[in-house]
Design a protein around this motif. Sequence first.
Motif, PDB file in Angstrom:
ATOM      1  N   ASN A  63      -9.133  -6.665   3.451  1.00  0.00           N
ATOM      2  CA  ASN A  63      -9.185  -5.814   2.279  1.00  0.00           C
ATOM      3  C   ASN A  63      -8.257  -4.603   2.429  1.00  0.00           C
ATOM      4  OD1 ASN A  63     -10.349  -4.871  -0.247  1.00  0.00           O
ATOM      5  ND2 ASN A  63     -11.390  -3.333   0.990  1.00  0.00           N
ATOM      6  N   LYS A  78       4.119  -4.490 -10.779  1.00  0.00           N
ATOM      7  CA  LYS A  78       2.867  -3.739 -10.890  1.00  0.00           C
ATOM      8  C   LYS A  78       3.012  -2.223 -10.968  1.00  0.00           C
ATOM      9  CE  LYS A  78       1.552  -4.721  -6.109  1.00  0.00           C
ATOM     10  NZ  LYS A  78       0.545  -5.370  -5.302  1.00  0.00           N
ATOM     11  N   PHE A 120      -2.184  -6.359  -9.357  1.00  0.00           N
ATOM     12  CA  PHE A 120      -2.756  -5.621  -8.233  1.00  0.00           C
ATOM     13  C   PHE A 120      -3.709  -6.525  -7.449  1.00  0.00           C
ATOM     14  CE2 PHE A 120      -0.946  -2.062 -10.238  1.00  0.00           C
ATOM     15  CZ  PHE A 120      -0.998  -0.995  -9.356  1.00  0.00           C
ATOM     16  N   ASN A 121      -3.807  -6.309  -6.150  1.00  0.00           N
ATOM     17  CA  ASN A 121      -4.797  -7.014  -5.335  1.00  0.00           C
ATOM     18  C   ASN A 121      -6.154  -6.361  -5.499  1.00  0.00           C
ATOM     19  OD1 ASN A 121      -2.938  -8.800  -3.927  1.00  0.00           O
ATOM     20  ND2 ASN A 121      -2.201  -6.936  -2.911  1.00  0.00           N
ATOM     21  N   LYS A 122      -6.096  -5.050  -5.608  1.00  0.00           N
ATOM     22  CA  LYS A 122      -7.305  -4.260  -5.482  1.00  0.00           C
ATOM     23  C   LYS A 122      -7.987  -3.984  -6.810  1.00  0.00           C
ATOM     24  CE  LYS A 122      -6.860   0.348  -4.550  1.00  0.00           C
ATOM     25  NZ  LYS A 122      -6.807   1.476  -3.617  1.00  0.00           N
ATOM     26  N   LEU A 158      -4.586  -5.662   2.021  1.00  0.00           N
ATOM     27  CA  LEU A 158      -4.270  -5.980   0.626  1.00  0.00           C
ATOM     28  C   LEU A 158      -4.226  -4.729  -0.239  1.00  0.00           C
ATOM     29  CD1 LEU A 158      -6.306  -9.277   0.115  1.00  0.00           C
ATOM     30  CD2 LEU A 158      -3.827  -9.036   0.305  1.00  0.00           C
ATOM     31  N   GLU A 159      -5.126  -3.790   0.065  1.00  0.00           N
ATOM     32  CA  GLU A 159      -5.114  -2.529  -0.679  1.00  0.00           C
ATOM     33  C   GLU A 159      -3.863  -1.719  -0.383  1.00  0.00           C
ATOM     34  OE1 GLU A 159      -8.294   0.196  -0.249  1.00  0.00           O
ATOM     35  OE2 GLU A 159      -9.786  -1.260  -0.880  1.00  0.00           O
ATOM     36  N   SER A 204     -12.157  -3.204  -3.582  1.00  0.00           N
ATOM     37  CA  SER A 204     -12.246  -4.501  -2.919  1.00  0.00           C
ATOM     38  C   SER A 204     -11.146  -5.401  -3.431  1.00  0.00           C
ATOM     39  CB  SER A 204     -13.599  -5.146  -3.180  1.00  0.00           C
ATOM     40  OG  SER A 204     -13.666  -5.583  -4.524  1.00  0.00           O
ATOM     41  N   THR A 205     -10.810  -6.395  -2.626  1.00  0.00           N
ATOM     42  CA  THR A 205      -9.794  -7.355  -3.042  1.00  0.00           C
ATOM     43  C   THR A 205     -10.400  -8.749  -3.188  1.00  0.00           C
ATOM     44  OG1 THR A 205      -9.158  -7.558  -0.722  1.00  0.00           O
ATOM     45  CG2 THR A 205      -7.859  -6.071  -2.070  1.00  0.00           C
ATOM     46  N   ASP A 253      -0.820  -2.522  -2.292  1.00  0.00           N
ATOM     47  CA  ASP A 253      -0.812  -2.176  -3.714  1.00  0.00           C
ATOM     48  C   ASP A 253      -0.042  -0.881  -3.964  1.00  0.00           C
ATOM     49  OD1 ASP A 253      -2.059  -4.294  -4.911  1.00  0.00           O
ATOM     50  OD2 ASP A 253      -4.039  -3.370  -5.036  1.00  0.00           O
TER      51      ASP A 253
END
Lengths: 429, 425
Positions: free
Chosen positions: B360, B23, A32-34, B363-364, A107-108, B367
């Motif tokens: 951010n 993921k 995951f990025n987050k 990127l979120e 946050s990433t 996910d």
Amino acid sequence: MEKILFEQLQEELFYEKMANGLDVYILPKQGFNKSYATFTTKYGSIDNHFNPPGKDSTVKVPDGIAHFLEHKLFEKEDGDVFQQFSKQGASANAFTSFTRTSYLFSSTSDFEKNLKTLIDFVQEPYFTEKTVEKEKGIIGQEIKMYEDNPDWRLYFGCIENMYYNHPVKIDIAGTVESIADITKDMLYQCYETFYHPSNMLIFIVGPVDTEETMTFIRQNQESKPFVDLPEIKRHFENEPEEVAEKKRILEMNVQSSKVMVGIKAAKTDLQGIELLKYELAANVLLDILFSKSSNHFDELYSEGLIDQTFSYDYTQEYGFGFAMIGGDTRQPDTLTDKLTAILLNSKSGEGVTEATLNRTKKKKIGSFLRALNSPEYIANQFTRYSFNEMNLFDVVTTLENLTLDDICSVADSLIKESRLTVFQVVPKK
Amino acid sequence: MSIASEIIRPKQGYKLHFVQTAKYKTNTLVWKMKAPLEKETVTLRALLPHVLQSNSRQFPTTTELRSYLDELYGASLYVDVAKKGEYHIMTFTMEIANEKFLSDPAPLLEKGFDLLTGILFEPNASGNAFHQSTIEKEKRTLKQRIQSVYDDKMRYSASRLIEEMCKGEPYEAEATGISEMVEEITASSLYEYYQKALNEDEIDFYVIGDIDATEVERLADNKLKLADRTPLKLSATQIKVEKVNDIIEHQDVKQGKLNIGYRTHITYADKEYFALQLFNGIFGGFAHSKLFINVREKASLAYYASSRLESHKGLLLVMSGIENENYEQAVSIIKEQMQAMKNGDFTDQELSQTKAVVRNQVLETIDVARGLVEILYHNVVAGTSISLDEWLEKTETTTKEEIIKAGERIEMDTIYFLTGMEGEK
């Protein structure tokens, strides 16, 4: 630090109780990025009558104060914490429910910096008369926004119908009048009662280094002088078993009518695995009765009594709980009658068969897996479960073990004419 | 290093998009059909996906279809319609558990594939007409869906702003269709349109999950047979603002809803889009933005005050909920903040903060499998081929001057205010 393994789900959970009583959980999610972190106190809108720390006498605080406190915690002497988070590339938020107040960020990058910001801002209150007054205008608009929202009015109207005394019937944000009475001293009093680390929980999900993060939190907490707090004393009046109102109708500026049928929970002293089992069984029962694969859904939809807004849910916490079933409709009274009849007939187990139970269990297990894709779901639900002494990761096993008898016994205990109520929103004439 | 590697395979009649990732605990299939947004077809397109997902030849009732989804470990199936720029898009989404997390090792992906293609290509129809009572039920539900916008005043006021602002453009129509046009749709007219859409729409099929690319391609090649086509390429119609349109509407509401529309003359396909995105972020996109600080925190006028972009149409839309009598004060603060933006009156810190949160946010979003698809699909709508890495890089290197330059093109078009009954003549 303790490590808990969930083999089938391929997840690992790390846990540590800090010296000051704070519970910390970390669920690493690689890929995951987050990263997502929540810092939650077991304090919500229902906690309005309590003993302040070390006091023998109780206080009653204005409606909406837990939510007001949540807003005000973001403001500090040097400005707004939102600014700090966005400088660090994070997005922050908070919410207040009946039983919890939760502060969170995602946050990433710069995870540890953001985590420090989160923990420190929640543990360093700064309330002044001036900023408290200013917030009344903002929250006043939040309240009015909800007052214009028919779905919110429907939901809350139905809860109000159910309860005589329990503060779950009070709107989480309070009213424009009730928040007018809030002062900075009251905020500090609530803060000191409910924001002690031993009443709080941190949950972190994401691609984080577990060891490092746990050490960071440990050191952060050890650097702050918390004095042990005696157990929090909350007070609730006795609540009769039956609903307070059988039916109410609200006229609003809408074009579609709405119906919500509510069932007031029966056994509200359950906690732990008992509660988990009861809540899951009640939800399975509702699924059997009302899901899109049920005969009832098909019948109601074909008759034009419901549309895609139709939904249902059962939720229970210590002291209160309810099922809610409803949605938009063209014929509020007919739908009310049909839903009531379906519920009352199910008391004897009508339509609850081995085949429907197995299908529903499969569906629930699949939706649980889908929900585990969401860091928000994991953190928020885990916290809610934990405050009720349940474990989120017991859901699959508990579902698998549910029997027909379990469902029938929930139907029998939950469904009773005197515990049913209805709220309708209809167009103004 | 690439943050999400999308493999695109052009096939006959559609494009297969594939993202391999470990993921998620589920696999996601997203089927998108895109056509020009037109008043004549928007209601047909709003109805069609709901009819298709109700049942199929193999599962002729909703109860049977939904029971089968339950059996597939609660596979979820839902449909959605949207407008993006001058296009209308129908989306069919299926999420299905990855069997490696179940004690039961039944191969779920292929079953999900079969179900989705069954719904799309083998509907419950006979003699060139859909099943009659399904059509009747879904028409009734569609009318209710369109009507329900009125009851949600935030949605209603946003929709009214667009209606006023884009009068005479295709974009004025709601993606969910036009109420007056529902009745005339018949089981055969919808079937005829269904055939046309299958043959002419631009189709993109996304498969996201921990699955093998060759396996997905094999399934797709086996099960999807579509006619070749050349989809129409449209670019957003740009309209010069002659004068600002002020609309005030009275209803029985406790809170006034203020919605302001600007034309930016920049869309996702333009190189200036990165600067516009940051312009919007500093102006109103976040909790550190000028609108939040000035309308909410400083003046205490609102609980929400924010702005967003309609990226493919080139609009910037402001929304806020305020006391009815604070209308003028709120409008003047918003105008001042827009002027400040145009003057370049923002600090390096506001800019770097905004870059960080935009990054951010992206990127979120990726996910979440559906979020990833929505972001990748921008390229299809805009006719671009910007990778996510490139996108982030361009956002990072955008300068203050470029943002001011993008701001020069922004024009206020319409101020819409939904207010209470006081002062109603």
